[in-house]
Every structure is written in C-alpha cells, then in structure tokens.
Write a protein that holds these residues in place. Structure first.
Motif, short mmCIF file in Angstrom:
data_model
loop_
_atom_site.label_atom_id
_atom_site.label_comp_id
_atom_site.label_asym_id
_atom_site.label_seq_id
_atom_site.Cartn_x
_atom_site.Cartn_y
_atom_site.Cartn_z
N VAL A 32 -59.00 -77.40 -14.12
CA VAL A 32 -59.58 -78.68 -13.69
C VAL A 32 -60.39 -79.19 -14.87
O VAL A 32 -61.42 -78.60 -15.24
CB VAL A 32 -60.49 -78.48 -12.46
CG1 VAL A 32 -61.11 -79.81 -12.05
CG2 VAL A 32 -59.70 -77.87 -11.30
N GLU A 33 -59.93 -80.26 -15.50
CA GLU A 33 -60.57 -80.78 -16.72
C GLU A 33 -61.03 -82.22 -16.47
O GLU A 33 -60.26 -83.05 -16.00
CB GLU A 33 -59.57 -80.71 -17.89
CG GLU A 33 -59.94 -81.51 -19.12
CD GLU A 33 -61.30 -81.14 -19.75
OE1 GLU A 33 -61.51 -79.96 -20.04
OE2 GLU A 33 -62.12 -82.06 -19.93
N GLN A 34 -62.28 -82.48 -16.83
CA GLN A 34 -62.81 -83.82 -16.56
C GLN A 34 -62.25 -84.89 -17.50
O GLN A 34 -62.17 -86.06 -17.14
CB GLN A 34 -64.35 -83.81 -16.64
CG GLN A 34 -64.88 -83.56 -18.04
CD GLN A 34 -66.40 -83.46 -18.10
OE1 GLN A 34 -67.07 -83.46 -17.08
NE2 GLN A 34 -66.94 -83.38 -19.30
N GLY A 40 -60.73 -79.48 -25.42
CA GLY A 40 -62.18 -79.34 -25.48
C GLY A 40 -62.84 -80.06 -26.64
O GLY A 40 -62.29 -81.02 -27.21
N THR A 41 -64.00 -79.57 -27.04
CA THR A 41 -64.80 -80.24 -28.06
C THR A 41 -64.07 -80.35 -29.41
O THR A 41 -64.19 -81.38 -30.07
CB THR A 41 -66.15 -79.51 -28.21
OG1 THR A 41 -66.77 -79.46 -26.92
CG2 THR A 41 -67.07 -80.25 -29.17
N PRO A 42 -63.32 -79.35 -29.85
CA PRO A 42 -62.63 -79.51 -31.15
C PRO A 42 -61.73 -80.74 -31.18
O PRO A 42 -61.57 -81.38 -32.23
CB PRO A 42 -61.81 -78.22 -31.29
CG PRO A 42 -62.58 -77.20 -30.50
CD PRO A 42 -63.15 -77.96 -29.34
N LEU A 50 -60.50 -75.48 -39.11
CA LEU A 50 -61.31 -74.46 -38.43
C LEU A 50 -61.58 -73.28 -39.35
O LEU A 50 -60.72 -72.90 -40.16
CB LEU A 50 -60.59 -73.96 -37.19
CG LEU A 50 -60.38 -74.98 -36.05
CD1 LEU A 50 -59.52 -74.35 -34.95
CD2 LEU A 50 -61.72 -75.44 -35.49
N THR A 51 -62.74 -72.68 -39.18
CA THR A 51 -63.01 -71.40 -39.82
C THR A 51 -62.19 -70.34 -39.10
O THR A 51 -61.92 -70.49 -37.90
CB THR A 51 -64.49 -71.03 -39.67
OG1 THR A 51 -64.78 -70.95 -38.27
CG2 THR A 51 -65.40 -72.02 -40.33
N PRO A 52 -61.87 -69.23 -39.70
CA PRO A 52 -62.08 -68.96 -41.12
C PRO A 52 -60.86 -69.33 -41.97
O PRO A 52 -60.94 -69.23 -43.19
CB PRO A 52 -62.28 -67.43 -41.14
CG PRO A 52 -61.41 -66.94 -40.02
CD PRO A 52 -61.42 -68.03 -38.97
N GLY A 319 -66.86 -68.39 -22.82
CA GLY A 319 -66.95 -69.36 -23.91
C GLY A 319 -68.36 -69.89 -24.09
O GLY A 319 -69.36 -69.22 -23.79
N ALA A 320 -68.44 -71.12 -24.58
CA ALA A 320 -69.73 -71.70 -24.94
C ALA A 320 -70.53 -72.17 -23.72
O ALA A 320 -71.64 -72.67 -23.88
CB ALA A 320 -69.51 -72.86 -25.91
N ALA A 321 -70.00 -72.01 -22.51
CA ALA A 321 -70.81 -72.26 -21.32
C ALA A 321 -71.85 -71.15 -21.15
O ALA A 321 -72.87 -71.32 -20.49
CB ALA A 321 -69.92 -72.32 -20.08
N PRO A 324 -74.13 -70.12 -27.34
CA PRO A 324 -73.43 -70.58 -28.54
C PRO A 324 -72.37 -69.55 -28.94
O PRO A 324 -72.63 -68.34 -28.90
CB PRO A 324 -74.54 -70.65 -29.59
CG PRO A 324 -75.78 -70.88 -28.81
CD PRO A 324 -75.59 -70.10 -27.53
N ALA A 325 -71.19 -70.05 -29.29
CA ALA A 325 -70.08 -69.12 -29.56
C ALA A 325 -69.10 -69.77 -30.51
O ALA A 325 -68.82 -70.97 -30.40
CB ALA A 325 -69.36 -68.79 -28.25
N ASP A 326 -68.54 -68.98 -31.43
CA ASP A 326 -67.43 -69.49 -32.23
C ASP A 326 -66.14 -69.25 -31.44
O ASP A 326 -66.17 -68.75 -30.31
CB ASP A 326 -67.40 -68.85 -33.63
CG ASP A 326 -67.12 -67.35 -33.58
OD1 ASP A 326 -66.74 -66.83 -32.52
OD2 ASP A 326 -67.28 -66.69 -34.63
N LEU A 327 -65.02 -69.59 -32.04
CA LEU A 327 -63.77 -69.47 -31.29
C LEU A 327 -63.40 -68.02 -31.01
O LEU A 327 -62.80 -67.72 -29.97
CB LEU A 327 -62.64 -70.18 -32.06
CG LEU A 327 -62.72 -71.71 -31.99
CD1 LEU A 327 -61.81 -72.34 -33.03
CD2 LEU A 327 -62.36 -72.21 -30.60
N GLU A 328 -63.74 -67.13 -31.93
CA GLU A 328 -63.40 -65.73 -31.68
C GLU A 328 -64.17 -65.20 -30.47
O GLU A 328 -63.59 -64.56 -29.59
CB GLU A 328 -63.72 -64.88 -32.92
CG GLU A 328 -62.76 -65.15 -34.06
CD GLU A 328 -63.09 -64.34 -35.31
OE1 GLU A 328 -62.77 -64.81 -36.39
OE2 GLU A 328 -63.67 -63.25 -35.17
#
Ligand SMILES: Cc1cc2nc3c(=O)[nH]c(=O)nc-3n(C[C@H](O)[C@H](O)[C@H](O)COP(=O)(O)OP(=O)(O)OC[C@H]3O[C@@H](n4cnc5c(N)ncnc54)[C@H](O)[C@@H]3O)c2cc1C
Ligand code: SF4
Length: 354
Positions: A32-34, A40-42, A50-52, A319-321, A324-328
């Motif tokens: 369910v995506e608003q 997402g944010t990317p 993207l890193t790395p 995740g970032a919910a 703070p988190a990177d993709l890994e």
C-alpha cells in the motif's frame, strides 16, 4: 485477499524488499503506497548515483520494482493509505482509502516501511540561509542536479568554481533534539563530492566535518578515493553561519584542528541534512497503535536481537521507518521483517508468533 497475506505499508526500498521476500516465500503480499509510483525517496527526490557502486538510483530501484511486479503473488496499490487497523496478529482488518474509495483488506501481518524525510534546514536554529540564498542547497537538491548532469549555481546558471559541504545539519544536535547520527550523510556527501569532481573537474570541493563517520566498507569505497583520486579537501571544522557577500557565499565557523575562527568564500554550499521519520511513519504509528521512540521513529520492541518487532504483535517495521539507515541496513531489516511476517501470517489468529 485472505488473512494469510501480508500487507506492507510503503513501497520504497524497504517495502519492495519485504514484498519480494514474502511473495518468494509463497505468501501473498500487498504493498500500500501513498505515492503514484514505487521506489520511495530515491525516486521521489531524484537521487543520482548510489553508494557504494555509483549505480544509477533509477536503475537500482527499477530492478527492485521489476522483481515485485513480475511476481503474481505480489500486488501493488498506489495512491492508497491505511486509515484504521482492527483485529489481532494472524487476523487483521485494515481500512484503506485509494483511487476507488474506501475498502477493507484482511491480512495476517502488517509491515510498516514508511521511511524517512530529509531534515528541514530552514528551522529556526539553522543559520545557513537555505531559504534566503539560492546557492545554498541540501544534499537532495544536488542529487537532482547531478542526475541531470547540470551542476550550476541557481543564482546565475553558471558552473560553480568552489563548493563546500557542511556536515551534520540536523543531526548530532542537542538544541533541536536530534542527538543521533544520521549514518548516511558523510558517505553521501563524499559520493556527491566525487560526482561533482567527475562532472566539473575544475571545481574545488571542500567538506567541513565534525568527524567523518564512514560505516563498514564505505571508508575504502568512498572516503579514500574522494581524497586520493578526486582531491576532495576535508576540513575539520564547525560551520556556524552562511552569509551572502557580493555574488559569493561567506562560510563562517571554526577550524577545530587549528582552534581558530575561519571564514571562506564559496560559490555553492551544500547542507548535509540528516534523516527524520517521515510524516507517514508518524501517522502510521498512531493509526496502528505502535510505539515510537523520542525522535518519532518506530520503536523496535526487542533490540538488539529482534530489530523488526514493534509494540503490537503481528505488526513489524523495517528500513528508515525504524532509524536512519542506508540501503544495506534497509534491505537487511526488510528481509528479517518479511520472514517474521510470513511466520505470523501462516500461524494465524491466536498463535504465538513472536
Ligand atoms: C540525500 C540522501 C542520499 C542517499 N543516498 C544513498 C545512497 O547512495 N546509498 C545508500 O545506501 N543509501 C542512501 N540513502 C539512504 C536511502 O535513501 C534509504 O536507506 C532508503 O531510502 C530507505 O528506504 P525506505 O523504504 O525505508 O524509506 P523511503 O525510501 O523513505 O520509502 C518510504 C516509502 O513509504 C511511502 N509512505 C510513507 N508514508 C506512507 C503512508 N502513510 N502510506 C503509504 N505509503 C507511505 C513513501 O511514499 C515512500 O515511497 C540516502 C539518503 C539521503 C538522505
Ligand atoms: S553521517 Fe556524518 S554528517 Fe551524517 S550525522 Fe553522522 S557524522 Fe554527521
């Protein structure tokens, strides 16, 4: 949709990875995506590489989206939101609004993957002139320019000759209540600095930092190449304000290595803004009745060994919910949440799924 399914709120990297995992384990998954799109944010903020590995964000997210779209057990509902949640682990009923109005979804488990938002550098304690001076940008503004291969000063449309990054804007700051480190911004600033040097080889690039925090392998993958190959200049210092001086920006602060005041002129200043919980994360915590920590991120109920359970049985977060988190980090916690949610959904109502 049966109560053996898993509903995932948010279709960013975390939600996509959960949906993929759940569906590959043979359980129906509904995202369910608003927003009107996945990724997402990317994707929403037009991240460049993207890193790395400097892979295009669009290509990387496209791969995640394809894996979901090609699995018949995964369903996506865009422009939709969950407005209520009744029931218990193994037997939830979610009320949803979407393009076709209100509907109900039954599921055995819910995963919250509603992500983060960038810190607003215009807040009252921030003296960087983000909303006053056109050549003061935030990390995501420069991402969009890098993606277009069009790094220019907004004030005059000319390529900058000197750019600096200011680290820890909105993070590690007790005055605003964000004492935490946002984890990604040292790496992202260094990555953007490399991209600027690739696109504008004559531009001088500086990074003003309190201390560089390169987690895991990023030190060797990003930090050392930035210095040794691309000659990005790292200056240990604290920037206190940015002012307009003629057509330049005057960056004022303290050189903490030398212990003396510092004033330097720049064409562009990039604020390395931190990560805060998204509005959707804060709202979903209330709708679902799950605990948040003092920063507004979802509180993991049993860390460090269980990082994805929340205060309500059958509802997981990733995740970032969560922080703070990177993709890994994001994809790792999403995998754990998928596995836990499937176990819960298969166990059904009343089962001890935790
Ligand atoms: C400037 C910047 C650059 C970055 N670059 C990198 C990088 O190069 N490499 C790297 O490893 N990491 C990078 N990151 C970190 C990376 O962006 C995050 O790790 C990742 O986006 C987190 O994914 P997520 O799905 O948890 O959250 P998000 O990407 O924020 O996705 C959350 C999704 O949930 C949706 N949503 C929110 N609320 C609701 C709701 N109520 N109902 C339905 N849907 C909702 C949103 O619309 C969004 O689609 C960067 C971060 C920043 C700040
Ligand atoms: S990652 Fe770097 S810039 Fe970001 S909050 Fe931590 S120390 Fe500051």
């Amino acid at each position: 949709m049966s109560s053996e399914s898993v509903v995932i709120i948010g279709g960013g990297p975390a939600g996509l990875e959960v949906a993929r995992g759940v569906a590959e384990l043979g359980t129906p998954a509904v995202i369910v995506e608003q927003a009107a799109f996945l990724g997402g944010t990317p994707i929403a903020e037009n991240y460049a590489a993207l890193t790395p590995n400097f892979e295009s964000a669009e290509v990387a997210m496209g791969r995640m989206i394809d894996r979901v779209n090609s699995n018949p057990l995964a369903e996506v509902r865009l422009e939709s939101q969950v407005t209520a949640c009744d029931g218990e682990a193994g037997d939830f009923r979610l009320t949803m609004t979407g393009p076709d109005g209100e509907s109900t979804l039954e599921c055995g488990a819910v995963v919250v993957a509603t992500g983060f938002q960038h810190f607003d550098p215009g807040r009252e304690t921030q003296m960087y002139g983000y909303y006053e001076f056109p050549d003061v940008l935030a990390l995501q503004d420069l991402e969009a320019m890098l993606k277009e291969h069009n790094v220019v000063r907004p004030s005059n449309g000319q390529p900058p000759e000197r750019i600096c990054f200011v680290q820890c804007v909105g993070s590690r700051d007790r005055h605003i209540g964000n004492e935490y480190c946002s984890k990604v911004c040292c790496g992202v600033a260094s990555k953007e600095a490399i991209e600027v040097r690739q696109q504008l080889p004559d531009c001088k690039v500086f990074i003003f930092y309190i201390d560089m925090r390169m987690y895991g392998y990023w030190e060797n993958q990003i930090y050392w190449p930035a210095q040794e190959q691309y000659h990005v200049q790292y200056v240990k210092g604290i920037i206190t304000e940015v002012l307009q001086k003629g057509d330049k920006l005057l960056v004022r602060g303290e050189d903490t290595t030398m212990g003396r005041p510092m004033e330097v002129l720049m064409d562009m200043v990039v604020l390395s803004v931190g990560m805060e919980p998204s509005r959707g994360t804060r709202e979903m915590a209330k709708v679902l009745g799950i605990a948040q920590n003092k920063y507004g991120f979802i509180d993991a109920a049993n860390p460090p060994l269980d990082t994805v359970s929340t205060s309500r049985e059958g509802i997981f977060a990733c995740g970032a919910a969560l922080a703070p988190a990177d993709l890994e980090d994001t994809v790792s916690s999403a995998g754990a949440a998928a596995m836990r949610a499937v176990v819960c959904a298969r166990a059904g109502a009343g089962a001890a799924a935790r």
